[in-house]
Design a protein around this motif. Structure first.
Motif, PDB file in Angstrom:
ATOM      1  N   ILE A 139       0.853  -1.205   0.000  1.00  0.00           N
ATOM      2  CA  ILE A 139       0.000   0.000   0.000  1.00  0.00           C
ATOM      3  C   ILE A 139       0.878   1.240   0.000  1.00  0.00           C
ATOM      4  O   ILE A 139       0.669   2.164  -0.791  1.00  0.00           O
ATOM      5  CB  ILE A 139      -0.959   0.001   1.211  1.00  0.00           C
ATOM      6  N   TYR A 140       1.867   1.289   0.868  1.00  0.00           N
ATOM      7  CA  TYR A 140       2.753   2.455   0.926  1.00  0.00           C
ATOM      8  C   TYR A 140       3.432   2.693  -0.413  1.00  0.00           C
ATOM      9  O   TYR A 140       3.491   3.817  -0.908  1.00  0.00           O
ATOM     10  CB  TYR A 140       3.807   2.294   2.029  1.00  0.00           C
ATOM     11  N   GLU A 141       3.941   1.633  -1.010  1.00  0.00           N
ATOM     12  CA  GLU A 141       4.604   1.755  -2.310  1.00  0.00           C
ATOM     13  C   GLU A 141       3.642   2.262  -3.379  1.00  0.00           C
ATOM     14  O   GLU A 141       4.029   3.046  -4.244  1.00  0.00           O
ATOM     15  CB  GLU A 141       5.200   0.415  -2.734  1.00  0.00           C
ATOM     16  N   SER A 142       2.381   1.837  -3.327  1.00  0.00           N
ATOM     17  CA  SER A 142       1.413   2.263  -4.347  1.00  0.00           C
ATOM     18  C   SER A 142       1.149   3.764  -4.290  1.00  0.00           C
ATOM     19  O   SER A 142       0.784   4.364  -5.301  1.00  0.00           O
ATOM     20  CB  SER A 142       0.100   1.489  -4.199  1.00  0.00           C
ATOM     21  N   PHE A 143       1.358   4.370  -3.138  1.00  0.00           N
ATOM     22  CA  PHE A 143       1.198   5.818  -3.006  1.00  0.00           C
ATOM     23  C   PHE A 143       2.482   6.569  -3.297  1.00  0.00           C
ATOM     24  O   PHE A 143       2.487   7.795  -3.310  1.00  0.00           O
ATOM     25  CB  PHE A 143       0.692   6.177  -1.600  1.00  0.00           C
ATOM     26  N   GLY A 144       3.573   5.849  -3.490  1.00  0.00           N
ATOM     27  CA  GLY A 144       4.834   6.496  -3.826  1.00  0.00           C
ATOM     28  C   GLY A 144       5.809   6.637  -2.673  1.00  0.00           C
ATOM     29  O   GLY A 144       6.840   7.300  -2.815  1.00  0.00           O
ATOM     30  N   PHE A 145       5.520   6.034  -1.523  1.00  0.00           N
ATOM     31  CA  PHE A 145       6.500   6.047  -0.434  1.00  0.00           C
ATOM     32  C   PHE A 145       7.777   5.384  -0.926  1.00  0.00           C
ATOM     33  O   PHE A 145       7.738   4.410  -1.681  1.00  0.00           O
ATOM     34  CB  PHE A 145       5.972   5.284   0.788  1.00  0.00           C
ATOM     35  N   VAL A 146       8.912   5.897  -0.478  1.00  0.00           N
ATOM     36  CA  VAL A 146      10.220   5.401  -0.882  1.00  0.00           C
ATOM     37  C   VAL A 146      10.955   4.893   0.362  1.00  0.00           C
ATOM     38  O   VAL A 146      11.015   5.591   1.387  1.00  0.00           O
ATOM     39  CB  VAL A 146      11.042   6.516  -1.573  1.00  0.00           C
ATOM     40  N   LEU A 147      11.513   3.693   0.244  1.00  0.00           N
ATOM     41  CA  LEU A 147      12.281   3.112   1.340  1.00  0.00           C
ATOM     42  C   LEU A 147      13.579   3.885   1.509  1.00  0.00           C
ATOM     43  O   LEU A 147      14.345   4.043   0.562  1.00  0.00           O
ATOM     44  CB  LEU A 147      12.573   1.635   1.048  1.00  0.00           C
ATOM     45  N   GLY A 148      13.825   4.362   2.726  1.00  0.00           N
ATOM     46  CA  GLY A 148      15.034   5.122   2.999  1.00  0.00           C
ATOM     47  C   GLY A 148      16.136   4.273   3.590  1.00  0.00           C
ATOM     48  O   GLY A 148      17.261   4.256   3.100  1.00  0.00           O
ATOM     49  N   GLU A 149      15.837   3.541   4.651  1.00  0.00           N
ATOM     50  CA  GLU A 149      16.849   2.702   5.272  1.00  0.00           C
ATOM     51  C   GLU A 149      16.193   1.549   6.012  1.00  0.00           C
ATOM     52  O   GLU A 149      14.986   1.576   6.278  1.00  0.00           O
ATOM     53  CB  GLU A 149      17.747   3.505   6.219  1.00  0.00           C
ATOM     54  N   GLU A 150      17.009   0.551   6.318  1.00  0.00           N
ATOM     55  CA  GLU A 150      16.550  -0.628   7.047  1.00  0.00           C
ATOM     56  C   GLU A 150      17.514  -0.898   8.190  1.00  0.00           C
ATOM     57  O   GLU A 150      18.693  -0.559   8.107  1.00  0.00           O
ATOM     58  CB  GLU A 150      16.512  -1.856   6.135  1.00  0.00           C
ATOM     59  N   GLU A 151      16.996  -1.542   9.252  1.00  0.00           N
ATOM     60  CA  GLU A 151      17.851  -1.927  10.368  1.00  0.00           C
ATOM     61  C   GLU A 151      17.275  -3.160  11.055  1.00  0.00           C
ATOM     62  O   GLU A 151      16.065  -3.285  11.225  1.00  0.00           O
ATOM     63  CB  GLU A 151      17.978  -0.787  11.381  1.00  0.00           C
ATOM     64  N   ARG A 152      18.156  -4.080  11.404  1.00  0.00           N
ATOM     65  CA  ARG A 152      17.735  -5.265  12.161  1.00  0.00           C
ATOM     66  C   ARG A 152      17.510  -4.860  13.613  1.00  0.00           C
ATOM     67  O   ARG A 152      18.245  -4.035  14.153  1.00  0.00           O
ATOM     68  CB  ARG A 152      18.795  -6.348  12.088  1.00  0.00           C
ATOM     69  N   HIS A 153      16.477  -5.470  14.207  1.00  0.00           N
ATOM     70  CA  HIS A 153      16.210  -5.212  15.628  1.00  0.00           C
ATOM     71  C   HIS A 153      15.456  -6.386  16.214  1.00  0.00           C
ATOM     72  O   HIS A 153      14.877  -7.204  15.506  1.00  0.00           O
ATOM     73  CB  HIS A 153      15.442  -3.898  15.813  1.00  0.00           C
ATOM     74  N   ARG A 154      15.466  -6.467  17.517  1.00  0.00           N
ATOM     75  CA  ARG A 154      14.710  -7.477  18.245  1.00  0.00           C
ATOM     76  C   ARG A 154      13.936  -6.737  19.332  1.00  0.00           C
ATOM     77  O   ARG A 154      14.322  -6.722  20.492  1.00  0.00           O
ATOM     78  CB  ARG A 154      15.610  -8.534  18.846  1.00  0.00           C
ATOM     79  N   SER A 155      12.848  -6.089  18.913  1.00  0.00           N
ATOM     80  CA  SER A 155      12.083  -5.254  19.835  1.00  0.00           C
ATOM     81  C   SER A 155      10.841  -5.939  20.389  1.00  0.00           C
ATOM     82  O   SER A 155      10.391  -5.612  21.468  1.00  0.00           O
ATOM     83  CB  SER A 155      11.645  -3.969  19.128  1.00  0.00           C
ATOM     84  N   PHE A 156      10.271  -6.871  19.672  1.00  0.00           N
ATOM     85  CA  PHE A 156       8.967  -7.433  20.034  1.00  0.00           C
ATOM     86  C   PHE A 156       9.004  -8.951  20.121  1.00  0.00           C
ATOM     87  O   PHE A 156       7.978  -9.606  20.000  1.00  0.00           O
ATOM     88  CB  PHE A 156       7.897  -6.997  19.018  1.00  0.00           C
ATOM     89  N   GLY A 157      10.174  -9.523  20.314  1.00  0.00           N
ATOM     90  CA  GLY A 157      10.317 -10.970  20.372  1.00  0.00           C
ATOM     91  C   GLY A 157      11.220 -11.471  19.269  1.00  0.00           C
ATOM     92  O   GLY A 157      12.422 -11.622  19.450  1.00  0.00           O
TER      93      GLY A 157
END
Length: 179
Positions: A139-157
């Protein structure tokens, strides 16, 4: 408030301003993300903080939240709050209940959110999500949102890959977006 018929069902997008709406957002996020992804109560606590901050310190001219209803029952939500920089807003806690998926609720909620952001004078909308939320990312991509960065995390399990996305609202106006 907007109401349409979709697949024989009544779909309404309205402001999240009724008693129980905010509690429903927190509860549903906690239960749904545990069931679908095995996320623990830390995620529900994050959602509770987002909702509490909105409830206590909301600027009604610049921030809003919406609930989607299907046949009179809550089935989805999205929030738009102030961003970290002037001119920026944040899209937060988009959710569509599994019982209502396939009706276009996610797209309608995001469109409502972005229309409000433009009317409120924001220049850019940012969001943080995780790579396992594939439908939301589409959905985000269909509106034109652009991925800026990614990061690994263990926040919710489980170990996750967090993603930061952004949308220049001027670019949105020039695009033919879903609707």
């Amino acid at each position: 408030m907007t109401t349409v018929r979709e697949s024989g069902r009544q779909v309404t997008i309205r402001h999240a301003d009724r008693p129980g709406d905010l509690g429903w957002v927190v509860m549903t996020h906690g239960e749904l993300y545990d069931r679908e992804f095995g996320w623990n109560a830390d995620f529900e606590a994050l959602v509770a903080r987002i909702v509490a901050d909105y409830a206590v310190d909301r600027d009604p001219d610049r921030e809003a939240a919406w609930v989607a209803e299907v046949d009179g029952e809550r089935a989805g939500c999205v929030f738009l709050v102030r961003g970290d920089r002037p001119g920026d807003a944040k899209l937060r806690i988009l959710l569509v209940d599994p019982s209502a998926r396939g009706l276009g609720l996610g797209t309608r909620l995001v469109r409502t959110c972005l229309d409000f952001a433009r009317a409120a004078g924001y220049e850019r909308v940012t969001l943080w999500t995780n790579d396992v939320l594939v439908s939301a990312r589409r959905i985000y991509e269909s509106f034109g949102f652009v991925l800026g960065e990614e990061e690994r995390h263990r926040s919710f399990g489980p170990e996750l890959v967090g993603q930061y996305w952004a949308l220049d609202l001027a670019a949105l106006e020039a695009r033919d977006v879903p609707g």
